[in-house]
Enzyme design. Structure first.
Site, PDB file in Angstrom:
ATOM      1  N   GLU A  85      10.546  -4.558   4.614  1.00  0.00           N
ATOM      2  CA  GLU A  85      10.652  -5.957   4.189  1.00  0.00           C
ATOM      3  C   GLU A  85      10.334  -6.098   2.705  1.00  0.00           C
ATOM      4  O   GLU A  85      11.057  -6.739   1.944  1.00  0.00           O
ATOM      5  CB  GLU A  85       9.657  -6.831   4.975  1.00  0.00           C
ATOM      6  CG  GLU A  85       9.983  -7.010   6.444  1.00  0.00           C
ATOM      7  CD  GLU A  85       9.345  -5.947   7.321  1.00  0.00           C
ATOM      8  OE1 GLU A  85       9.060  -4.818   6.828  1.00  0.00           O
ATOM      9  OE2 GLU A  85       9.123  -6.225   8.526  1.00  0.00           O
TER      10      GLU A  85
ATOM     11  N   HIS B  45      -5.008 -34.174  17.206  1.00  0.00           N
ATOM     12  CA  HIS B  45      -3.893 -35.013  17.658  1.00  0.00           C
ATOM     13  C   HIS B  45      -2.813 -34.167  18.292  1.00  0.00           C
ATOM     14  O   HIS B  45      -1.660 -34.584  18.383  1.00  0.00           O
ATOM     15  CB  HIS B  45      -3.351 -35.820  16.480  1.00  0.00           C
ATOM     16  CG  HIS B  45      -4.382 -36.757  15.931  1.00  0.00           C
ATOM     17  ND1 HIS B  45      -4.451 -38.081  16.313  1.00  0.00           N
ATOM     18  CD2 HIS B  45      -5.433 -36.528  15.105  1.00  0.00           C
ATOM     19  CE1 HIS B  45      -5.494 -38.645  15.697  1.00  0.00           C
ATOM     20  NE2 HIS B  45      -6.110 -37.726  14.972  1.00  0.00           N
TER      21      HIS B  45
ATOM     22  N   LYS C 108       0.849  -1.198   0.000  1.00  0.00           N
ATOM     23  CA  LYS C 108       0.000   0.000   0.000  1.00  0.00           C
ATOM     24  C   LYS C 108       0.885   1.248   0.000  1.00  0.00           C
ATOM     25  O   LYS C 108       0.707   2.143  -0.804  1.00  0.00           O
ATOM     26  CB  LYS C 108      -0.890  -0.052   1.246  1.00  0.00           C
ATOM     27  CG  LYS C 108      -1.836   1.101   1.401  1.00  0.00           C
ATOM     28  CD  LYS C 108      -2.803   0.822   2.558  1.00  0.00           C
ATOM     29  CE  LYS C 108      -3.536   2.058   2.983  1.00  0.00           C
ATOM     30  NZ  LYS C 108      -4.456   1.802   4.102  1.00  0.00           N
TER      31      LYS C 108
ATOM     32  N   GLU D  29      -4.872  -7.424  15.022  1.00  0.00           N
ATOM     33  CA  GLU D  29      -4.336  -6.113  14.667  1.00  0.00           C
ATOM     34  C   GLU D  29      -5.450  -5.073  14.789  1.00  0.00           C
ATOM     35  O   GLU D  29      -5.201  -3.917  15.096  1.00  0.00           O
ATOM     36  CB  GLU D  29      -3.768  -6.145  13.249  1.00  0.00           C
ATOM     37  CG  GLU D  29      -2.814  -4.997  12.977  1.00  0.00           C
ATOM     38  CD  GLU D  29      -2.090  -5.145  11.661  1.00  0.00           C
ATOM     39  OE1 GLU D  29      -1.343  -6.120  11.490  1.00  0.00           O
ATOM     40  OE2 GLU D  29      -2.277  -4.288  10.794  1.00  0.00           O
TER      41      GLU D  29
ATOM     42  N   GLY E 125      -4.878  -2.351   5.282  1.00  0.00           N
ATOM     43  CA  GLY E 125      -4.108  -3.483   4.761  1.00  0.00           C
ATOM     44  C   GLY E 125      -4.787  -4.822   5.024  1.00  0.00           C
ATOM     45  O   GLY E 125      -4.937  -5.659   4.127  1.00  0.00           O
ATOM     46  N   ARG E 126      -5.234  -5.021   6.251  1.00  0.00           N
ATOM     47  CA  ARG E 126      -5.819  -6.322   6.615  1.00  0.00           C
ATOM     48  C   ARG E 126      -7.243  -6.489   6.082  1.00  0.00           C
ATOM     49  O   ARG E 126      -7.850  -7.531   6.271  1.00  0.00           O
ATOM     50  CB  ARG E 126      -5.757  -6.521   8.125  1.00  0.00           C
ATOM     51  CG  ARG E 126      -6.418  -5.415   8.923  1.00  0.00           C
ATOM     52  CD  ARG E 126      -6.018  -5.502  10.394  1.00  0.00           C
ATOM     53  NE  ARG E 126      -6.505  -4.382  11.184  1.00  0.00           N
ATOM     54  CZ  ARG E 126      -5.907  -3.206  11.280  1.00  0.00           C
ATOM     55  NH1 ARG E 126      -4.804  -2.950  10.608  1.00  0.00           N
ATOM     56  NH2 ARG E 126      -6.397  -2.255  12.058  1.00  0.00           N
TER      57      ARG E 126
ATOM     58  N   LYS F 249       7.977  -0.644  12.343  1.00  0.00           N
ATOM     59  CA  LYS F 249       8.587  -0.174  11.094  1.00  0.00           C
ATOM     60  C   LYS F 249       9.668   0.875  11.389  1.00  0.00           C
ATOM     61  O   LYS F 249      10.734   0.872  10.796  1.00  0.00           O
ATOM     62  CB  LYS F 249       7.517   0.396  10.153  1.00  0.00           C
ATOM     63  CG  LYS F 249       6.570  -0.662   9.580  1.00  0.00           C
ATOM     64  CD  LYS F 249       5.574  -0.104   8.561  1.00  0.00           C
ATOM     65  CE  LYS F 249       4.632  -1.197   8.046  1.00  0.00           C
ATOM     66  NZ  LYS F 249       3.708  -0.777   7.006  1.00  0.00           N
TER      67      LYS F 249
HETATM   68  C1  G6Q Z   1      -2.518  -4.034   7.938  1.00  0.00           C
HETATM   69  C2  G6Q Z   1      -1.291  -3.452   8.427  1.00  0.00           C
HETATM   70  C3  G6Q Z   1      -0.025  -4.095   7.936  1.00  0.00           C
HETATM   71  C4  G6Q Z   1       0.329  -3.763   6.503  1.00  0.00           C
HETATM   72  C5  G6Q Z   1       1.763  -4.194   6.247  1.00  0.00           C
HETATM   73  C6  G6Q Z   1       2.195  -3.944   4.827  1.00  0.00           C
HETATM   74  O1  G6Q Z   1      -3.618  -3.647   8.229  1.00  0.00           O
HETATM   75  O2  G6Q Z   1      -1.298  -2.074   8.213  1.00  0.00           O
HETATM   76  O3  G6Q Z   1      -0.042  -5.477   8.106  1.00  0.00           O
HETATM   77  O4  G6Q Z   1      -0.538  -4.387   5.622  1.00  0.00           O
HETATM   78  O5  G6Q Z   1       2.593  -3.533   7.128  1.00  0.00           O
HETATM   79  O6  G6Q Z   1       2.099  -2.592   4.506  1.00  0.00           O
HETATM   80  P1  G6Q Z   1       2.260  -2.125   3.031  1.00  0.00           P
HETATM   81  O7  G6Q Z   1       1.175  -2.717   2.214  1.00  0.00           O
HETATM   82  O8  G6Q Z   1       2.191  -0.622   3.065  1.00  0.00           O
HETATM   83  O9  G6Q Z   1       3.596  -2.611   2.562  1.00  0.00           O
END
Ligand code: G6Q
Length: 539
Positions: A214, A386, A208, A355, A269-270, A506
């Protein structure tokens, strides 16, 4: 605005009293007292059969919980979300994942702009691109079709796509492989690339912000790998596309903005697996199945928005989780899908739920005096049986379970499905009713062994069943949990749509990375432990 603290609300206090009064009631008693409980406390909606009769609730519990929802203004909150109000107050953003699956004819405005038109414009571009990749019309730099798609992303830009790909594998093309790289641990990328042919590989960089450490590190590594193999900058445009809200950063990376699929700041994001973040899903299952999935999401949205609370799946499941968490003291909630394709659902739901509602101040900024999100976890059945089910049956903690199952298997093989489902029903039954010491003794068990073989029962569970796992059913299932989270957040009066804990990580990682690379002493601002760790790594 005057905010009444949750614990001062009449319905909350009534629930507390009611919980104390009913603390000794066993599910065995409840079922004995009402022969129709199993049917009465169940609901059929949107193709789901939802049975909550094995929750430790009575009609009184349910009406108090429903009253609590009314008192907390859940109705108004739902309207506000769907309308596009900026309910994510700490980031001053609308929360409109529901607009991602609104039909073309709908209209939802954010700051005077109809976002549904934007959503469909992106969906159409995604569909055209997905068809090209699937048909082989999209060629790599050397003229070969794509055989592997690698999604690079993390958190919300990874977990949804991975989960959906695994869940809908039965609907996916089999001549293209899909891989997902998220961890900054080089092993993740190294293993993903090991046997790949660069000429046939397409990378989707999903981020996003397009600044996440990462993802950017992995994307740069992938780009170097590709250039090492194909030896020309012009190859980037044929082998990299982006999903992002940040066009400037995408183009700076070297990806042609014509190959960027956008989304918007009102998609968390989620909550983004049904946005352009789902591009890999769409390539895998095709645009038509993807649209079916969106229709499933939308169906659940409409149900959530319109169904009376007493017959509203997300409202009921949200309220039941409040009951278990805040009044029965359950700290965790196990999600147990009896379907191998849903193996990543628990991991996906961990992010969605924890989250969102892993918060400890109210929207007004005061510390809460009650528990918020339970810990979500789980594994597909029957594997868990199990392993950790032992603790659910006989441990000291109360764990509530969400069981998920399907009438028909996508892979009917002999007796497998009947056995799978018999395990599912048997587990829920055993958790609820247990086995008394009298029953164990009557089996001829030696007296000293009786306590070990006794099962208290009274372990609460939900049972959620559907006909078969399809794209539409997956959409409904995910939307169901999204709205459960919403219900919980509305009752707890917390902000479900920010994630300052993630943002903190971050920032911190960037700061220490600079110090790990530097030759001089760590900045004195760290504590003695962190400084020693940094020195240990450098040495
Ligand atoms: C989701 C969070 C988080 C995010 C990641 C990736 O709700 O904000 O999990 O999706 O940190 O972020 P980017 O899509 O900006 O790389």
């Amino acid at each position: 605005m005057i905010r009444i603290p949750l614990t001062s609300r009449m319905a909350w206090q009534a629930l507390q009293e009611h919980a104390t009064e009913s603390s000794s009631v066993h599910l065995r008693d409840l079922f004995r007292a009402d022969a129709s409980r199993g049917e009465r406390m169940s609901l059929q909606a949107l193709g789901f059969y939802f049975d909550y009769s094995k929750q430790r609730v009575t009609s009184e519990t349910m009406s108090l919980l429903l009253q609590l929802a009314e008192d907390c203004g859940l109705r108004g909150r739902i309207v506000a979300m769907f309308r596009g109000d900026k309910i994510n107050i700490t980031e001053n953003r609308a929360v409109l994942h529901t607009a991602l699956r609104a039909p073309r004819t709908a209209r939802v405005e954010v700051d005077g702009r109809d976002v549904v038109a934007d959503v469909h414009a992106v969906l159409d571009r995604m569909a055209a691109f997905a068809e090209q990749v699937r048909s082989g019309a999209w060629r790599g730099y050397t003229g070969r079709p794509i055989r592997t798609v690698v999604n690079i992303g993390i958190g919300g830009s990874d977990l949804g796509p991975v989960m959906a790909y695994e869940a809908l594998r039965a609907y996916a093309v089999r001549d293209i492989q899909f891989r997902y790289v998220s961890n900054v641990d080089g092993t993740d990328m190294a293993e993903a690339l090991r046997d790949l042919d660069a000429a046939e590989t397409l990378f989707i960089v999903s981020s996003k912000t397009f600044t996440t450490q990462e993802t950017m590190t992995n994307a740069h590594t992938a780009r170097s790998w590709l250039l090492d193999h194909l030896n020309h900058d012009a190859a980037i445009a044929r082998h990299f596309v982006a999903v992002s809200t940040n066009a400037a950063a995408v183009s700076q990376f070297g990806i042609d903005v014509a190959n960027m699929f956008g989304f918007w700041d009102w998609v968390g994001g989620r909550y983004s697996m049904d946005s352009a973040i789902g591009l890999s899903t769409m390539i895998a299952i095709g645009p038509e199945n993807f649209r079916d999935m969106l229709a499933g999401f939308h169906e659940m949205d409409e149900h959530f928005r319109l169904a009376p609370f007493a017959k509203n799946l997300p409202v009921l499941m949200g309220l039941l989780s409040i009951w278990n968490t805040n009044f029965l003291g359950a700290e965790t909630l196990a999600v147990l899908p009896y379907d191998q394709y849903l193996k990543r659902l628990p991991a996906y739901l961990q992010q969605l739920t924890m989250e969102s509602n892993g918060k400890s101040v109210t929207l007004g900024g005061t510390r809460v005096s009650y528990e918020t999100s339970p810990i979500y976890w789980g594994e597909p059945g029957t594997n868990g049986q199990h392993s950790f089910y032992q603790l659910i049956h006989q441990g000291t903690r109360l764990i509530s379970c969400d069981f998920i199952g399907f009438k028909r298997s996508l892979n009917p093989l002999g007796e497998h499905h009947t056995l799978l489902m018999s395990n599912l029903f048997a587990q829920a039954e055993a958790l609820a009713f247990g086995k008394t010491s009298d029953e164990v003794a009557a089996e001829g068990t030696a007296e000293w062994l009786v306590p070990h073989r006794t099962f208290e029962g009274n372990r609460p569970s939900n049972m959620l069943l559907a006909e078969q796992l399809t794209p539409a059913v997956l959409g409904k299932l995910v939307a169901l949990y999204e709205h459960i989270v919403f219900v919980q957040g509305a009752i707890w009066d917390i902000g479900s749509f920010d994630q300052w804990g993630v943002e903190l990580g971050k920032v911190l990682a960037k700061r220490i990375a600079a110090e790990l690379n530097a030759a001089d002493e760590p900045a004195p601002s760290h504590d003695s432990s962190t400084n020693a760790l940094i020195r240990w790594f450098r040495a």
